[in-house]
Design a protein around this motif. Structure first.
Motif, mmCIF file in Angstrom:
data_model
loop_
_atom_site.group_PDB
_atom_site.id
_atom_site.type_symbol
_atom_site.label_atom_id
_atom_site.label_comp_id
_atom_site.label_asym_id
_atom_site.label_seq_id
_atom_site.Cartn_x
_atom_site.Cartn_y
_atom_site.Cartn_z
ATOM 1 N N LEU A 256 27.041 37.578 40.539
ATOM 2 C CA LEU A 256 28.426 38.022 40.374
ATOM 3 C C LEU A 256 29.298 36.691 40.828
ATOM 4 O O LEU A 256 30.608 36.732 40.207
ATOM 5 C CB LEU A 256 28.832 39.141 41.028
ATOM 6 C CG LEU A 256 28.341 40.350 40.716
ATOM 7 C CD1 LEU A 256 28.292 41.598 41.663
ATOM 8 C CD2 LEU A 256 28.676 40.704 39.293
ATOM 9 N N ASP A 257 28.830 35.818 41.785
ATOM 10 C CA ASP A 257 29.812 34.865 42.378
ATOM 11 C C ASP A 257 29.990 33.851 41.269
ATOM 12 O O ASP A 257 30.890 33.006 41.229
ATOM 13 C CB ASP A 257 29.016 34.103 43.515
ATOM 14 C CG ASP A 257 29.152 35.048 44.684
ATOM 15 O OD1 ASP A 257 29.722 35.887 44.919
ATOM 16 O OD2 ASP A 257 28.197 34.656 45.662
ATOM 17 N N ASP A 258 29.266 33.942 40.179
ATOM 18 C CA ASP A 258 29.594 33.019 39.037
ATOM 19 C C ASP A 258 30.527 33.103 38.278
ATOM 20 O O ASP A 258 31.148 32.517 37.595
ATOM 21 C CB ASP A 258 28.283 32.949 38.112
ATOM 22 C CG ASP A 258 26.956 32.344 38.964
ATOM 23 O OD1 ASP A 258 27.136 31.426 39.749
ATOM 24 O OD2 ASP A 258 25.831 32.788 38.552
ATOM 25 N N PHE A 259 31.063 34.658 38.575
ATOM 26 C CA PHE A 259 32.159 35.040 37.450
ATOM 27 C C PHE A 259 33.393 34.830 38.298
ATOM 28 O O PHE A 259 34.222 35.760 38.739
ATOM 29 C CB PHE A 259 32.037 36.542 37.131
ATOM 30 C CG PHE A 259 30.971 36.730 36.270
ATOM 31 C CD1 PHE A 259 31.383 36.797 34.799
ATOM 32 C CD2 PHE A 259 29.510 36.907 36.541
ATOM 33 C CE1 PHE A 259 30.234 37.154 33.875
ATOM 34 C CE2 PHE A 259 28.676 37.146 35.497
ATOM 35 C CZ PHE A 259 28.976 37.269 34.349
ATOM 36 N N THR A 260 33.922 33.597 38.308
ATOM 37 C CA THR A 260 35.092 33.127 39.104
ATOM 38 C C THR A 260 36.301 33.489 38.253
ATOM 39 O O THR A 260 36.038 33.646 37.049
ATOM 40 C CB THR A 260 34.946 31.679 39.421
ATOM 41 O OG1 THR A 260 35.030 30.830 37.981
ATOM 42 C CG2 THR A 260 34.033 30.979 39.954
ATOM 43 N N ASP A 261 37.471 33.372 38.966
ATOM 44 C CA ASP A 261 38.577 33.704 37.909
ATOM 45 C C ASP A 261 38.815 32.824 36.699
ATOM 46 O O ASP A 261 39.253 33.213 35.836
ATOM 47 C CB ASP A 261 39.728 33.644 38.851
ATOM 48 C CG ASP A 261 40.007 34.959 39.615
ATOM 49 O OD1 ASP A 261 39.127 35.785 39.788
ATOM 50 O OD2 ASP A 261 41.151 34.963 40.575
ATOM 51 N N GLU A 262 38.518 31.586 37.079
ATOM 52 C CA GLU A 262 38.623 30.379 36.146
ATOM 53 C C GLU A 262 37.742 30.699 34.840
ATOM 54 O O GLU A 262 38.178 30.493 33.824
ATOM 55 C CB GLU A 262 38.369 29.082 36.744
ATOM 56 C CG GLU A 262 39.481 28.642 37.812
ATOM 57 C CD GLU A 262 39.144 29.384 39.043
ATOM 58 O OE1 GLU A 262 40.293 29.067 39.914
ATOM 59 O OE2 GLU A 262 38.177 29.878 39.301
ATOM 60 N N ARG A 263 36.325 30.851 35.389
ATOM 61 C CA ARG A 263 35.459 31.075 34.205
ATOM 62 C C ARG A 263 35.835 32.465 33.468
ATOM 63 O O ARG A 263 35.716 32.470 32.137
ATOM 64 C CB ARG A 263 34.102 31.393 34.903
ATOM 65 C CG ARG A 263 33.205 31.757 33.824
ATOM 66 C CD ARG A 263 31.753 32.263 34.442
ATOM 67 N NE ARG A 263 30.968 32.987 33.529
ATOM 68 C CZ ARG A 263 29.505 33.444 33.778
ATOM 69 N NH1 ARG A 263 28.869 32.904 34.990
ATOM 70 N NH2 ARG A 263 29.031 33.955 32.769
ATOM 71 N N CYS A 264 36.284 33.634 33.940
ATOM 72 C CA CYS A 264 36.547 34.710 33.290
ATOM 73 C C CYS A 264 37.767 34.271 32.466
ATOM 74 O O CYS A 264 37.668 35.014 31.212
ATOM 75 C CB CYS A 264 36.784 35.692 34.250
ATOM 76 S SG CYS A 264 35.373 36.391 35.089
ATOM 77 N N ALA A 265 38.754 33.761 32.782
ATOM 78 C CA ALA A 265 39.892 33.720 32.163
ATOM 79 C C ALA A 265 39.752 32.370 30.935
ATOM 80 O O ALA A 265 40.125 33.022 29.845
ATOM 81 C CB ALA A 265 41.054 32.873 32.775
ATOM 82 N N ASP A 266 38.766 31.659 31.137
ATOM 83 C CA ASP A 266 38.456 30.994 29.980
ATOM 84 C C ASP A 266 37.682 31.454 29.124
ATOM 85 O O ASP A 266 37.878 31.292 27.663
ATOM 86 C CB ASP A 266 37.436 29.604 30.607
ATOM 87 C CG ASP A 266 36.902 28.657 29.443
ATOM 88 O OD1 ASP A 266 37.920 28.129 28.902
ATOM 89 O OD2 ASP A 266 35.696 28.689 29.145
#
Length: 543
Positions: A256-266
């Motif tokens: 779950l830590d891999d799902f950063t805000d930046e990754r999700c937004a991209d």
């Protein structure tokens, strides 16, 4: 513990999410005292579990909360279809279906309709309705342990705010404590099914520009299938609040830590097909799709409902609706036993009826995910598949082939090949519009507080029902249907009530408080009272 309990209630409900709250409301409608304990501090804050099917909305209609729920869901009232495509900006999108009820065909079989209401919107409605009827609810409280004996259930509940412990003594316990149900685990109840199917992270976000990209496409969900940027997009208000379900692969070491805000937004921008889209991440919640059904629904005085009894893929919104209908089934049976007009054996029919429905429905939910190519789901060749009836058939057409019913062929399929809401025992009683002292109602509206007998005006069944009910101390309302002065209810538009219920003008139909047909007579009886006494005794386990 029994002698020193801090609280004594007829029913203890463990879990205050959608199914626990529905159980509370249904019990409240029957006047059954209960205590609900929920470990979280309040109702859901995340928009999820939002598709309420026709049968569930019928139950809410009878309880008097349908309109409140529709008002809570008003912002999505025009969202109907399911869209699928590589992106929202390309030309490869297509409607899997554009209307839930094209042509208004549902009006023939139901007084209600589908409703798109998120769990965070519907739960406060159910909670408020139950509280007005006297329900006791303890949020931020967790049941730590329980034990049962021949007379009841004793539980220890911890206040998570103060640390205080209290003991609760109840006649029965309903566990609506989720898919990892500690109650089910303590009871040692196993599960069957294909197990875990796929994992997603539900991302809530704000975006004003997305409304322009979506345009006038008012979908329930849009499945975006671009490789490496797939996911499911759901509107929250069609303006600036949205949800995106992104595939998550913990089996590949993804955390779950891999799902950063930046990754999700991209990911959302690439899935939508708009590189410059404004995206503000506001929340993230993991969820797991699985196909599991408990091997049994009860143990002594403890009953499982909702996700504690069954896990289903979310496609088609089968899980929450099946759970609410579980709650409706067990609520009237608990009320009947606690009020003394049914024997304890009636409670055994809960699992007999609901378990087969859950098995069929969970399989259909998995098949629906495969049909819709749900992001993250790659069904194995051995996981079944093949269509098992449409959503409406599974939601409305299922039948009870054993349980609190008389005259059912146990070999019949739980979900038949075609809709057969024609008064057969074990199926939901037909809907027709009738007019009586209370104005225009659906026959579906008649079924909640008591058993109901339908017969023709001047039929000896009516008096036989009155005498049989009085002799057994069973609440039973008998309605004579017809156009003459002796009728209680007059059908609209020349409807033939007997034909619609699969009987004759000389026959009768007995309907349970949950709206399912308990028994049907094709014609007259030499002794209607004796016949009905025998049927009621069998249905209500009074023997």
């Amino acid at each position: 513990m029994e002698e020193n309990a801090d609280h004594r209630v007829p029913v203890l409900i463990v879990g205050g999410s959608l199914v626990g709250l529905a159980t509370s409301m249904f019990l409240s409608r029957h006047g059954i005292g209960h205590l609900l304990v929920e470990k979280h501090s309040g109702t859901s804050t995340h928009p999820r579990g939002r598709g309420m099917n026709v049968r569930t909305m019928e139950l809410f209609r009878v309880c008097g909360v349908e309109q409140d729920i529709r008002e809570a869901a008003a912002v999505l009232a025009e969202n109907h279809g399911i869209l699928q495509g590589g992106s929202l900006t390309g030309n490869d999108s297509a409607w899997l279906f554009k209307e839930i009820d094209p042509g208004g065909r549902l009006a023939r079989i139901s007084p209600a309709g589908w409703c798109l209401c998120s769990q965070n919107d519907i739960e406060p409605v159910l909670s408020e309705h139950s509280r007005r009827l006297g329900a006791q609810m303890l949020y931020s409280n967790e049941m730590l342990s329980f034990e049962q004996d021949a007379k009841g259930v004793s539980a220890i509940v911890k206040d998570r705010t103060t640390g205080e412990h209290r003991t609760v003594r109840a006649d029965y316990l309903v566990a609506a404590d989720g898919p990892r149900s500690p109650v089910r685990e303590q009871l040692g109840i196993g599960q069957t099914g294909n197990g875990e199917l796929f994992h997603n992270v539900s991302v809530t976000f704000n975006s004003r520009q997305l409304a322009d990209v979506v345009g006038d496409r008012r979908f329930i969900v849009c499945y975006l299938t671009k490789p490496g940027a797939d996911g499911a997009l759901l509107p929250v208000n069609n303006v600036d609040r949205w949800v995106f379900h992104a595939p998550w692969h913990p089996e590949d070491g993804e955390t779950l830590d891999d799902f950063t805000d930046e990754r999700c937004a991209d990911h959302i921008r690439r899935a939508v097909g708009a590189e410059d889209l404004d995206v503000e991440i506001t929340g993230k919640a993991p969820w797991h799709a699985a196909e599991r059904v408990a091997e049994r629904y009860s143990d002594g005085r403890v009953f499982l409902a909702g996700d504690s009894a069954h896990e289903m893929s979310p496609t088609g919104a089968f899980g929450s609706n099946t759970g609410i209908q579980d709650a409706h089934n067990i609520a009237w049976k608990l009320a009947a036993v606690l009020k003394g007009w049914a024997g304890p054996g009636l409670l055994d029919t809960y699992g007999m009826e609901r378990l087969p429905v859950a098995r069929v429905t969970s399989e259909r939910a998995s098949a629906r995910s495969a049909e819709h190519s749900h992001p993250g789901y790659a069904p194995s060749p051995t996981s079944g598949g093949g269509r098992q009836g449409g959503v409406l058939m599974v939601a409305m057409g299922y039948g009870y082939r054993s349980g609190a019913v008389v005259g059912v062929d146990p070999s019949l399929a739980v979900v038949p090949e075609r809709m057969q809401l024609s008064g057969d025992p074990g199926t939901r009683a037909p809907h027709i519009w009738v007019t009586g002292q209370n104005g225009r109602v659906s026959t579906v509206d008649l079924y909640e507080q008591s058993l109901v007998l339908l017969c023709a005006e001047n039929s000896p069944w009516r008096e036989g029902a009155r005498k049989a009910a009085a002799g057994l101390s069973v609440p039973l309302e008998a309605y004579a249907i017809g156009s003459g002065p002796a009728a209680d209810l007059a059908p609209e538009d020349g409807e033939d009530w007997a034909e619609r219920h699969g009987t004759t003008p000389e026959g009768a139909v007995l309907v349970r408080p949950d709206g399912f047909v308990a028994w049907r007579s094709p014609g007259a009886a030499a002794d209607p009272e004796a016949t009905l006494r025998k049927v009621l005794t069998e249905v209500l386990s009074l023997g």
